[in-house]
Design a protein around this motif. Structure first.
Motif, PDB file in Angstrom:
ATOM      1  N   THR A  33       0.832  -1.200   0.000  1.00  0.00           N
ATOM      2  CA  THR A  33       0.000   0.000   0.000  1.00  0.00           C
ATOM      3  C   THR A  33       0.869   1.254   0.000  1.00  0.00           C
ATOM      4  OG1 THR A  33      -1.693  -1.186   1.266  1.00  0.00           O
ATOM      5  CG2 THR A  33      -1.876   1.212   1.185  1.00  0.00           C
ATOM      6  N   TYR A  34       0.424   2.266  -0.748  1.00  0.00           N
ATOM      7  CA  TYR A  34       1.069   3.574  -0.732  1.00  0.00           C
ATOM      8  C   TYR A  34       0.287   4.489   0.215  1.00  0.00           C
ATOM      9  CZ  TYR A  34       3.682   2.200  -4.907  1.00  0.00           C
ATOM     10  OH  TYR A  34       4.516   1.562  -5.791  1.00  0.00           O
ATOM     11  N   PHE A  35       1.017   5.281   1.003  1.00  0.00           N
ATOM     12  CA  PHE A  35       0.395   6.220   1.920  1.00  0.00           C
ATOM     13  C   PHE A  35       0.872   7.631   1.573  1.00  0.00           C
ATOM     14  CE2 PHE A  35       0.521   2.160   4.105  1.00  0.00           C
ATOM     15  CZ  PHE A  35      -0.780   2.041   4.579  1.00  0.00           C
ATOM     16  N   LEU A  36      -0.086   8.476   1.205  1.00  0.00           N
ATOM     17  CA  LEU A  36       0.222   9.849   0.827  1.00  0.00           C
ATOM     18  C   LEU A  36      -0.093  10.781   1.988  1.00  0.00           C
ATOM     19  CD1 LEU A  36       0.799  12.244  -1.086  1.00  0.00           C
ATOM     20  CD2 LEU A  36      -1.548  11.989  -1.955  1.00  0.00           C
ATOM     21  N   PHE A  37       0.940  11.410   2.527  1.00  0.00           N
ATOM     22  CA  PHE A  37       0.764  12.468   3.523  1.00  0.00           C
ATOM     23  C   PHE A  37       0.606  13.779   2.767  1.00  0.00           C
ATOM     24  CE2 PHE A  37       3.045  15.745   6.139  1.00  0.00           C
ATOM     25  CZ  PHE A  37       1.990  15.971   7.010  1.00  0.00           C
ATOM     26  N   THR A  38      -0.581  14.360   2.821  1.00  0.00           N
ATOM     27  CA  THR A  38      -0.883  15.543   2.015  1.00  0.00           C
ATOM     28  C   THR A  38      -0.369  16.835   2.637  1.00  0.00           C
ATOM     29  OG1 THR A  38      -3.006  16.013   3.079  1.00  0.00           O
ATOM     30  CG2 THR A  38      -3.009  14.406   1.277  1.00  0.00           C
ATOM     31  N   GLY A  39       0.029  16.775   3.892  1.00  0.00           N
ATOM     32  CA  GLY A  39       0.396  17.967   4.648  1.00  0.00           C
ATOM     33  C   GLY A  39      -0.440  18.091   5.898  1.00  0.00           C
ATOM     34  N   GLU A  40      -1.634  17.459   5.864  1.00  0.00           N
ATOM     35  CA  GLU A  40      -2.495  17.427   7.050  1.00  0.00           C
ATOM     36  C   GLU A  40      -3.397  16.191   7.091  1.00  0.00           C
ATOM     37  OE1 GLU A  40      -6.003  20.329   5.309  1.00  0.00           O
ATOM     38  OE2 GLU A  40      -4.400  21.208   6.505  1.00  0.00           O
TER      39      GLU A  40
ATOM     40  N   TRP B 142      -8.812   4.825   1.979  1.00  0.00           N
ATOM     41  CA  TRP B 142      -9.354   5.523   3.139  1.00  0.00           C
ATOM     42  C   TRP B 142      -8.469   6.735   3.422  1.00  0.00           C
ATOM     43  CZ3 TRP B 142      -5.532   5.813   6.761  1.00  0.00           C
ATOM     44  CH2 TRP B 142      -4.618   4.753   6.853  1.00  0.00           C
ATOM     45  N   ASN B 143      -8.961   7.645   4.256  1.00  0.00           N
ATOM     46  CA  ASN B 143      -8.147   8.802   4.647  1.00  0.00           C
ATOM     47  C   ASN B 143      -8.328   9.093   6.126  1.00  0.00           C
ATOM     48  OD1 ASN B 143     -10.088  11.274   5.015  1.00  0.00           O
ATOM     49  ND2 ASN B 143     -10.814  10.186   3.196  1.00  0.00           N
ATOM     50  N   LEU B 144      -7.305   9.688   6.702  1.00  0.00           N
ATOM     51  CA  LEU B 144      -7.277  10.013   8.123  1.00  0.00           C
ATOM     52  C   LEU B 144      -6.836  11.460   8.275  1.00  0.00           C
ATOM     53  CD1 LEU B 144      -7.467   8.788  11.049  1.00  0.00           C
ATOM     54  CD2 LEU B 144      -5.000   8.399  10.882  1.00  0.00           C
TER      55      LEU B 144
ATOM     56  N   GLY C  66      -8.053   1.887   8.158  1.00  0.00           N
ATOM     57  CA  GLY C  66      -7.843   3.230   8.670  1.00  0.00           C
ATOM     58  C   GLY C  66      -8.430   3.455  10.047  1.00  0.00           C
ATOM     59  N   THR C  67      -8.882   2.381  10.709  1.00  0.00           N
ATOM     60  CA  THR C  67      -9.484   2.489  12.037  1.00  0.00           C
ATOM     61  C   THR C  67      -8.410   2.507  13.111  1.00  0.00           C
ATOM     62  OG1 THR C  67     -11.406   1.256  11.243  1.00  0.00           O
ATOM     63  CG2 THR C  67     -11.130   1.439  13.623  1.00  0.00           C
ATOM     64  N   ALA C  68      -8.523   3.447  14.050  1.00  0.00           N
ATOM     65  CA  ALA C  68      -7.548   3.561  15.129  1.00  0.00           C
ATOM     66  C   ALA C  68      -7.856   2.557  16.231  1.00  0.00           C
ATOM     67  CB  ALA C  68      -7.543   4.968  15.694  1.00  0.00           C
ATOM     68  N   SER C  69      -6.797   1.897  16.734  1.00  0.00           N
ATOM     69  CA  SER C  69      -6.950   0.948  17.835  1.00  0.00           C
ATOM     70  C   SER C  69      -6.321   1.441  19.123  1.00  0.00           C
ATOM     71  CB  SER C  69      -6.337  -0.401  17.454  1.00  0.00           C
ATOM     72  OG  SER C  69      -4.946  -0.258  17.168  1.00  0.00           O
ATOM     73  N   ALA C  70      -5.428   2.420  19.034  1.00  0.00           N
ATOM     74  CA  ALA C  70      -4.764   2.945  20.226  1.00  0.00           C
ATOM     75  C   ALA C  70      -4.161   4.302  19.901  1.00  0.00           C
ATOM     76  CB  ALA C  70      -3.681   1.984  20.710  1.00  0.00           C
ATOM     77  N   ASN C  71      -3.917   5.064  20.959  1.00  0.00           N
ATOM     78  CA  ASN C  71      -3.231   6.349  20.821  1.00  0.00           C
ATOM     79  C   ASN C  71      -2.163   6.423  21.898  1.00  0.00           C
ATOM     80  OD1 ASN C  71      -2.402   8.940  20.328  1.00  0.00           O
ATOM     81  ND2 ASN C  71      -4.455   9.818  20.256  1.00  0.00           N
TER      82      ASN C  71
ATOM     83  N   LEU D 178      -3.681  11.817   5.891  1.00  0.00           N
ATOM     84  CA  LEU D 178      -3.022  10.621   5.374  1.00  0.00           C
ATOM     85  C   LEU D 178      -4.018   9.892   4.480  1.00  0.00           C
ATOM     86  CD1 LEU D 178      -0.340   9.014   5.584  1.00  0.00           C
ATOM     87  CD2 LEU D 178      -1.510   7.541   7.239  1.00  0.00           C
ATOM     88  N   LEU D 179      -3.627   9.657   3.235  1.00  0.00           N
ATOM     89  CA  LEU D 179      -4.479   9.011   2.250  1.00  0.00           C
ATOM     90  C   LEU D 179      -3.851   7.685   1.853  1.00  0.00           C
ATOM     91  CD1 LEU D 179      -6.970   9.272   0.372  1.00  0.00           C
ATOM     92  CD2 LEU D 179      -5.490  10.461  -1.254  1.00  0.00           C
ATOM     93  N   ALA D 180      -4.579   6.580   2.068  1.00  0.00           N
ATOM     94  CA  ALA D 180      -4.106   5.256   1.682  1.00  0.00           C
ATOM     95  C   ALA D 180      -4.522   4.972   0.243  1.00  0.00           C
ATOM     96  CB  ALA D 180      -4.674   4.195   2.615  1.00  0.00           C
ATOM     97  N   LEU D 181      -3.587   4.450  -0.561  1.00  0.00           N
ATOM     98  CA  LEU D 181      -3.826   4.209  -1.981  1.00  0.00           C
ATOM     99  C   LEU D 181      -3.530   2.761  -2.332  1.00  0.00           C
ATOM    100  CD1 LEU D 181      -1.971   7.391  -3.325  1.00  0.00           C
ATOM    101  CD2 LEU D 181      -4.438   7.135  -3.019  1.00  0.00           C
ATOM    102  N   ASN D 182      -4.376   2.172  -3.170  1.00  0.00           N
ATOM    103  CA  ASN D 182      -4.156   0.823  -3.661  1.00  0.00           C
ATOM    104  C   ASN D 182      -2.797   0.720  -4.349  1.00  0.00           C
ATOM    105  OD1 ASN D 182      -4.358  -1.215  -6.081  1.00  0.00           O
ATOM    106  ND2 ASN D 182      -5.900  -1.886  -4.610  1.00  0.00           N
ATOM    107  N   GLY D 183      -2.049  -0.339  -4.036  1.00  0.00           N
ATOM    108  CA  GLY D 183      -0.689  -0.449  -4.539  1.00  0.00           C
ATOM    109  C   GLY D 183      -0.565  -0.698  -6.024  1.00  0.00           C
TER     110      GLY D 183
END
Length: 411
Positions: A319-326, A340-342, A372-377, A328-333
């Motif tokens: 998977t590719y993950f694009l950090f846009t600056g604010e 998904w995006n966060l 893209g679901t968070a399980s912990a912080n 995170l966008l996950a992209l099909n490899g």
């Protein structure tokens, strides 16, 4: 019978003069040679990589930090954390930060990268970023080196097979032994100048994978940016082989802020910034443009906001993950389709024990990479952080967080 030859006073003076000249020449060569300004301290025994973490930690505290101004991201190699500052590249113990090895030259560093348990260090001399050294990550031992004409600044990247060094006028790709596989752009050797398909182009950005090299360039006779797709390993490294080269069209196609973001086996991902539509009455939003392996357009994905100058793409697994600056966008490899995006993300992620670690305000979030679901912080104290984008990496049970020009080890 001829009389035997005899040495005269003039002969002796002449011989002494020759010896002085030879000695002075040797001294100058030694003083100006690369080895004179180089210090290499290797590890007493090769370092072994720590075991992979079995889970994500519930808490993190800072173990150590060090200056790391010459690399773009947090780097690890074999069993060490790699830091680079001024002219020194160091391999550090992940838990203590102590130097295991270091390699120093009296030249400024253009950049550092790591791949295949090796460390790639590029230095600048009078010919640009031309001095490249390959170091073993586990010991710091020098494996090989290369020298060639390059631009005064380069952007280094690796794709799992090759290393790419791109400047504003010229780029090169290297094998794992630093043998050049392709040169593209400006060529200093006039005998090879006619082998290039175009002249005078500005290289805006580039990205690669083992089968494709994509270059976004702006050429003097073109009305917009040009996407050129090349063979990373042509038969002759001085003669580029094109799979396709097309002048882009549509909004943002003539922007110097457009970027090649990623290259897969069958797709090329390009960022096209927000732009005014023809006539100026409407605005075309920023988008991710997907092209096939020959540079032909396929599909556009609209972005909710333009990418910032600090946007980066990280490939983790398939998977590719694009950090846009604010965000995170996950992209099909394979297709670069968004998954998904966060939001409210502070930088690029890393994988740890099957979870995606993402820097967020006040800590690091553990994310399911598939949904893209968070399980912990995990709380992280970043007192004094200037707000610059963060970059994560993991080595064993240690999480590395690069903040500006400093690397912080958390455990």
């Amino acid at each position: 019978m001829l009389a035997p030859e005899r040495r005269t006073r003039a002969d002796i003076i002449f011989a002494v003069a020759i010896a002085v000249v030879v000695s002075m020449t040797a001294l100058v060569v030694w003083a100006r040679g690369d080895a004179t300004g180089t210090e290499s301290v290797t590890a007493s025994t090769p370092v072994t990589a720590p075991p992979t973490a079995e889970g994500v930690p519930a808490s993190l505290r800072e173990l150590w930090h060090a200056e790391d101004g010459a690399s773009k991201r947090a780097l690890v190699s074999a069993g060490v954390v790699v830091t680079a500052q001024d002219g020194t590249v160091s391999g550090r113990d992940p838990r203590t930060g102590e130097q295991v090895w270091h390699y120093r030259r009296d030249m400024p560093l253009c950049g550092v990268e790591s791949q295949f348990s090796m460390v790639l260090a590029v230095y600048r001399d009078e010919r640009g970023c031309s001095q490249t050294t390959l170091l073993a990550g586990d010991s710091g031992a020098r494996r090989t080196a290369r020298s060639s004409y390059m631009d005064a600044t380069v952007r280094l990247s690796v794709d799992g097979t090759y290393a790419l060094a791109q400047g504003p006028r010229r780029l090169e790709m290297w094998r794992s032994d630093l043998v050049r596989t392709i040169e593209y752009g400006f060529v200093d050797a006039q005998v090879n100048a006619k082998t290039q398909p175009r002249k005078g182009c500005d290289l805006l950005s580039s990205a690669s994978n083992p089968s494709r090299l994509a270059v976004l360039e702006r050429c003097p006779d073109d009305p917009a940016d040009r996407l050129t797709v090349l063979n990373p390993v042509p038969k002759d490294n001085t003669v580029p082989e094109e799979y396709g080269s097309h002048v882009l069209s549509g909004g943002g196609a003539d922007s110097r802020d457009a970027r090649v973001l990623a290259v897969s086996d069958t797709r090329i991902l390009v960022y096209l910034p927000e732009a005014s539509a023809q006539g100026g009455s409407e605005t075309v939003p920023a988008r991710l443009a997907v092209y096939d392996a020959n540079g032909n357009p396929l599909v556009n994905h609209r972005l909710l906001a333009p990418l910032t100058a600090t946007a980066e793409v990280t490939k983790l697994g398939s998977t590719y993950f694009l950090f846009t600056g604010e965000t995170l966008l996950a992209l099909n490899g394979s297709t670069f389709d968004p998954l998904w995006n966060l939001g409210e993300v502070l930088g690029t992620p890393a994988m740890m024990a099957g979870s995606l670690l993402v820097p967020v305000t006040g800590g690091i979030a553990a994310i399911d990479p598939a949904t893209g679901t968070a399980s912990a912080n995990i709380p992280v104290d970043r007192a004094g952080h200037d707000g610059s984008p963060l970059a994560l990496a993991v080595i064993g049970g240690v999480v590395l967080e690069k903040r500006g020009s400093t690397i912080h080890a958390l455990g």
